[in-house]
Write an enzyme that holds these catalytic residues in place. Sequence first.
Site, PDB file in Angstrom:
ATOM      1  N   ASN A 131      -2.366-111.005  32.382  1.00  0.00           N
ATOM      2  CA  ASN A 131      -3.590-111.307  33.131  1.00  0.00           C
ATOM      3  C   ASN A 131      -4.731-110.361  32.757  1.00  0.00           C
ATOM      4  O   ASN A 131      -5.317-109.704  33.617  1.00  0.00           O
ATOM      5  CB  ASN A 131      -3.318-111.226  34.641  1.00  0.00           C
ATOM      6  N   PHE A 135     -12.994-106.279  32.265  1.00  0.00           N
ATOM      7  CA  PHE A 135     -13.340-105.388  33.365  1.00  0.00           C
ATOM      8  C   PHE A 135     -12.193-104.432  33.693  1.00  0.00           C
ATOM      9  O   PHE A 135     -12.396-103.226  33.867  1.00  0.00           O
ATOM     10  CB  PHE A 135     -13.700-106.206  34.610  1.00  0.00           C
ATOM     11  N   ASP A 459      17.021-100.268  27.929  1.00  0.00           N
ATOM     12  CA  ASP A 459      17.558-100.501  26.576  1.00  0.00           C
ATOM     13  C   ASP A 459      19.072-100.292  26.543  1.00  0.00           C
ATOM     14  O   ASP A 459      19.597 -99.665  25.627  1.00  0.00           O
ATOM     15  CB  ASP A 459      16.871 -99.580  25.578  1.00  0.00           C
TER      16      ASP A 459
END
Length: 633
Positions: A131, A135, A459
């Site tokens: 997203n 800005f 991991d």
Amino acid sequence: MNHAFVFNFIFFTLSVFLSSKTKAQQNYSGNSIFTCKNSDAAGPSATFLYTCNGFNKSCMAFLTFRSKSPYNSVNAISNLTSSNPKELARINGATLLTVFPPGKEVIVPVNCSCLTNDYYQAETKYILGQNPTYFVVANDTFQGLTTCDSLMRANPYGEFDLLPRMELQVPLRCACPTYHQKTNGTKYLLTYSVTWGDNISNIATRFNVTEGSLVDANGFSTQAQVLYPFTTVLIPFPSEPASPTTIVANDPPTPQDCSFKMCKSKKKTLLIALTTSVLVMCAFLFVLVLFLLRKKSVRLFKRRVRGKKKTGVFSEEIREEIAIIEHLSKVYRFEEIKEATENFSSKNRIEGSLFRGVFNNGKEVLAVKRMRGDVSKEVNLLKRINHFNLIKLQGYCENKACIYLVYEYMENGSLREWLSKNSSIEHQSWGRRIQIALDIANGLQYLHNFTEPCYVHKDINSGNILLNKDLRAKIAKFALVQESERMVISDCPTSRVVGSAGYLAPEYLEAGIVSTKMDVYAFGVVLLELLTGKDSIALQDGREVMLYEIIESIIGKEDEEEKVSLFIDPCLVENCRKASALQLVKLGLACLVQEPETRPNIEEVVSSLMKIQANDMQQSISPIISNNLSLER
């Protein structure tokens, strides 16, 4: 006449030139930067970058950046800003391994230059997260050190065309002193990121400069000028700014465009999980011990269990096991490292940049890993954790551009390597495989539940599980570990996918969601590898498929116990107990459920493994006990 004209022209030109150098350094942007739709068609604008009106076209300049996870170490901040990590460490009185506390103002040295005729800038790059907006990048990630308008100009993407994992060119706000400032003794300019509560007076006091110099450098109309968060002001210095001038400040509020969620593992949940886990562990320890000894009555057994639950004798031992003790890691001299590894000879190479080293006059064998880049997160975590099933960091060494980490030596290498060998008797031990699984789960349980904050390893795979001489498993390679309480788990996930193919949870691959359940998923893959001796990704009909998909297809079908046994590692077939194998397979598949909320948590995994282990030991010793009873009769 002609000579007079030329003289007057030159004089006029010089007057204009010098007057341009004596005006205020820059104009303050004010709150106009928040509109993100400004124009500089009429001339350079403070809503973009600082005007290129200095005495020099390029110079060394400085920025302030407030430490904030994941940009809280020397290397992380230098990578974000494309600055020199050694210089950043030096000017802040730090080392390459330093992790700054949250909110610490870090001084960042940058090369500032006029890449165009209009603006100064320092260049860096940034990989977008989920997203993304210009800005948020300008005001949250870079804390106002760039602007929305300058980002839009520097990149070919429209305001609504940004996608995750795109690479942005980021021009950072910096400037060089004007002619007027140079003659007044200013050598460097620092771009200060304004935060809540800042004003001209307190900034001048903190940095030991005059209010007048700030007013002049930023084109303020008055010393009472209102300053806005996410904007910047220039601070003139006669010499390099030093770390004592910076402080630890409170983090500014997060922009509304980007919401963060906290780790679901709250303290209340943690306490309940810890209590449950301890009680389960105590109960099974008692069951196992009493069963083996067969010397106590059922009444005594119940009385002792009740007594231990009340007095907490065993819980004290468990607290000692899980205590977080920050141990002092030794700082090795590079000469010691070279001597121990025989100057990194090929005969001492374990793999890649990992070497075997003999220290203390041949008395101690350790592993030395040569690394570049940011290892501060791994080092500082390993200094704080203390658990048998997590690899132990003995010390480290810094030399030039390399960091050398010294670990305990694991004689049997990685689990992946060990599974590829099938000649030893140990490989044929069914109980040994269960113990390795339990070791891994115990290590994860410590990271998830018994540290503050809780951690996600990110991991887990058979190559990152190491085995010592007794074939006890320890989790290693903490380069990707993250604090789960600070992880973005929905609206702002991680900017790029990292980890090992075949072990990554679907929610992380699809949306970047990070939680402890992604470690549980990876554990499920490792558990199936332990049982089958096969790789996590297999070939079927000429195409790659996940190992669990093949096994999953036979669960719930007729004769599932028999069919599962066909997948068990051939080394284990003779010793394999089909009922236990089926239980372990189902546990592994439960960890691999697509929806993270329906997977078991790690304490439930540990509890299930302990039950399976206890049942397996019971089956192992039952024939022996029966024979002994027959002999007694």
